[in-house]
Design an enzyme around this catalytic site. Structure first.
Site, PDB file in Angstrom:
ATOM      1  N   TYR A 132      11.306   8.763   1.287  1.00 38.48           N
ATOM      2  CA  TYR A 132      11.246   7.713   0.263  1.00 38.48           C
ATOM      3  C   TYR A 132      11.921   8.091  -1.057  1.00 38.48           C
ATOM      4  CZ  TYR A 132       7.895   5.718   3.512  1.00 38.48           C
ATOM      5  OH  TYR A 132       7.293   5.205   4.641  1.00 38.48           O
TER       6      TYR A 132
ATOM      7  N   ALA B 162       3.217  -0.697   4.877  1.00 37.14           N
ATOM      8  CA  ALA B 162       2.763  -0.677   6.273  1.00 37.14           C
ATOM      9  C   ALA B 162       2.269  -2.048   6.744  1.00 37.14           C
ATOM     10  CB  ALA B 162       1.657   0.367   6.434  1.00 37.14           C
TER      11      ALA B 162
ATOM     12  N   GLU C 247      12.263  -9.587   1.540  1.00 38.50           N
ATOM     13  CA  GLU C 247      11.505  -8.396   1.940  1.00 38.50           C
ATOM     14  C   GLU C 247      12.393  -7.171   1.766  1.00 38.50           C
ATOM     15  OE1 GLU C 247       9.626  -8.747   5.779  1.00 38.50           O
ATOM     16  OE2 GLU C 247      10.020  -6.634   6.232  1.00 38.50           O
TER      17      GLU C 247
ATOM     18  N   HIS D 247       4.190  -4.188   9.279  1.00 42.80           N
ATOM     19  CA  HIS D 247       4.127  -3.980  10.724  1.00 42.80           C
ATOM     20  C   HIS D 247       2.784  -4.381  11.321  1.00 42.80           C
ATOM     21  CE1 HIS D 247       7.432  -1.577   9.309  1.00 42.80           C
ATOM     22  NE2 HIS D 247       6.637  -0.705   8.734  1.00 42.80           N
TER      23      HIS D 247
ATOM     24  N   HIS E 275      12.637  -2.709   1.879  1.00 41.22           N
ATOM     25  CA  HIS E 275      12.082  -1.409   2.245  1.00 41.22           C
ATOM     26  C   HIS E 275      13.005  -0.329   1.716  1.00 41.22           C
ATOM     27  CE1 HIS E 275       9.207  -3.300   4.902  1.00 41.22           C
ATOM     28  NE2 HIS E 275      10.194  -4.078   5.299  1.00 41.22           N
ATOM     29  N   LEU E 276      12.405   0.724   1.226  1.00 39.33           N
ATOM     30  CA  LEU E 276      13.199   1.854   0.736  1.00 39.33           C
ATOM     31  C   LEU E 276      13.911   2.549   1.889  1.00 39.33           C
ATOM     32  CD1 LEU E 276      10.118   2.869  -1.226  1.00 39.33           C
ATOM     33  CD2 LEU E 276      12.272   2.715  -2.436  1.00 39.33           C
ATOM     34  N   SER E 277      13.137   2.808   2.952  1.00 35.54           N
ATOM     35  CA  SER E 277      13.687   3.584   4.066  1.00 35.54           C
ATOM     36  C   SER E 277      14.398   2.662   5.058  1.00 35.54           C
ATOM     37  CB  SER E 277      12.543   4.328   4.775  1.00 35.54           C
ATOM     38  OG  SER E 277      11.610   3.406   5.320  1.00 35.54           O
TER      39      SER E 277
ATOM     40  N   ARG F 289       5.260  11.070  -2.450  1.00 40.62           N
ATOM     41  CA  ARG F 289       5.016  10.729  -1.045  1.00 40.62           C
ATOM     42  C   ARG F 289       6.271  10.954  -0.195  1.00 40.62           C
ATOM     43  NH1 ARG F 289       4.699   4.568   1.262  1.00 40.62           N
ATOM     44  NH2 ARG F 289       4.083   5.109   3.373  1.00 40.62           N
TER      45      ARG F 289
ATOM     46  N   PRO G 235       0.798  -1.219   0.000  1.00 40.88           N
ATOM     47  CA  PRO G 235       0.000   0.000   0.000  1.00 40.88           C
ATOM     48  C   PRO G 235       0.834   1.273   0.000  1.00 40.88           C
ATOM     49  CG  PRO G 235       0.063  -0.955   2.185  1.00 40.88           C
ATOM     50  CD  PRO G 235       0.699  -1.954   1.267  1.00 40.88           C
ATOM     51  N   ASN G 236       0.331   2.230  -0.725  1.00 41.74           N
ATOM     52  CA  ASN G 236       0.878   3.597  -0.793  1.00 41.74           C
ATOM     53  C   ASN G 236       2.168   3.706  -1.587  1.00 41.74           C
ATOM     54  OD1 ASN G 236      -1.266   4.644   0.779  1.00 41.74           O
ATOM     55  ND2 ASN G 236      -0.280   3.797   2.603  1.00 41.74           N
TER      56      ASN G 236
ATOM     57  N   ASN H 232       7.847  -5.575  -1.088  1.00 41.85           N
ATOM     58  CA  ASN H 232       7.826  -4.477  -0.134  1.00 41.85           C
ATOM     59  C   ASN H 232       6.391  -4.409   0.400  1.00 41.85           C
ATOM     60  OD1 ASN H 232       7.762  -2.147   1.336  1.00 41.85           O
ATOM     61  ND2 ASN H 232       8.836  -0.896  -0.180  1.00 41.85           N
TER      62      ASN H 232
ATOM     63  N   ARG I 284      13.548   4.533  12.337  1.00 40.35           N
ATOM     64  CA  ARG I 284      12.294   5.287  12.334  1.00 40.35           C
ATOM     65  C   ARG I 284      11.482   4.958  13.597  1.00 40.35           C
ATOM     66  NH1 ARG I 284       9.461   4.838   6.681  1.00 40.35           N
ATOM     67  NH2 ARG I 284       8.318   6.595   7.609  1.00 40.35           N
TER      68      ARG I 284
ATOM     69  N   ARG J 258       7.768   0.691  13.364  1.00 39.60           N
ATOM     70  CA  ARG J 258       8.384   0.233  12.109  1.00 39.60           C
ATOM     71  C   ARG J 258       9.575  -0.704  12.347  1.00 39.60           C
ATOM     72  NH1 ARG J 258       5.698   3.661   8.260  1.00 39.60           N
ATOM     73  NH2 ARG J 258       5.172   5.603   9.291  1.00 39.60           N
TER      74      ARG J 258
ATOM     75  N   ASP K 154       1.327 -14.963   7.744  1.00 40.33           N
ATOM     76  CA  ASP K 154       0.868 -16.365   7.766  1.00 40.33           C
ATOM     77  C   ASP K 154       0.849 -16.954   6.365  1.00 40.33           C
ATOM     78  OD1 ASP K 154       0.474 -16.394  10.484  1.00 40.33           O
ATOM     79  OD2 ASP K 154      -1.707 -16.262  10.407  1.00 40.33           O
TER      80      ASP K 154
END
Ligand code: DQA
Length: 152
Positions: free
Chosen positions: A25, A83, A104, A86, A106-108, A20, A12-13, A80, A113, A117, A93
């Protein structure tokens, strides 16, 4: 080894990348990041002596759509989860149940953070996790995923 089918899944996002929170990001759009993955994939495959993978790109803001998509018989997944990393026991599952190798990303730098997170429900079952390198987290993650597929 036959050409692996790899899903590049953005949660998402991530459709908002480019506008954003650029301080967090970066300025690259999702399309730019996907293009870069596509460009690097043959070079990564060549370096590790593996077949060039078939890549499929997917982004969704609907959790059920992601659960269904990752279940479609991929050889490996670069994900990725945004959110949902978390929050989503359902995603964790399902990834665990599918037993498809996934990395997995993540950009950040999520470790730097907010405390929420620092928690990843999906990381424990991942082949590996890459974070903090911006769009290059995906390139590094793909490298690791293709190596994992080659060696198993
Ligand atoms: C993110 C980090 C998450 O905490 C956040 O919710 C995102 C993006 C990253 O790529 O840095 O949506 O996964």
């Amino acid at each position: 080894m036959t050409k692996p089918k790899i899903l590049i899944a953005h949660g998402p996002n991530l459709d908002l990348l480019g506008t954003r929170e650029p301080a967090v990001y970066g300025h690259a759009t999702l399309a730019t990041i996907n293009d870069k993955i596509l460009k690097f994939a043959p070079q990564i495959a060549q370096i590790i002596g593996a077949p060039v993978p078939d890549l499929e790109f997917f982004q969704t803001n609907a959790e059920h759509a992601l659960l269904d998509k990752i279940s479609l018989g991929y050889d490996g997944i670069l994900i990725n989860p945004g959110a949902w990393t978390h929050t989503s026991l359902a995603l964790a599952d399902r990834l665990r149940g599918l037993a498809v190798p996934y990395v997995e990303v993540h950009l950040s730098n999520t470790a730097n953070r907010e405390a929420i997170r620092h928690v990843s429900h999906t990381a424990p079952y991942a082949a590996g996790v890459v974070f903090g390198l911006g769009g290059d987290s995906y390139i590094t993650g793909l490298f690791g995923l293709l190596l994992r597929l080659k060696n198993t």
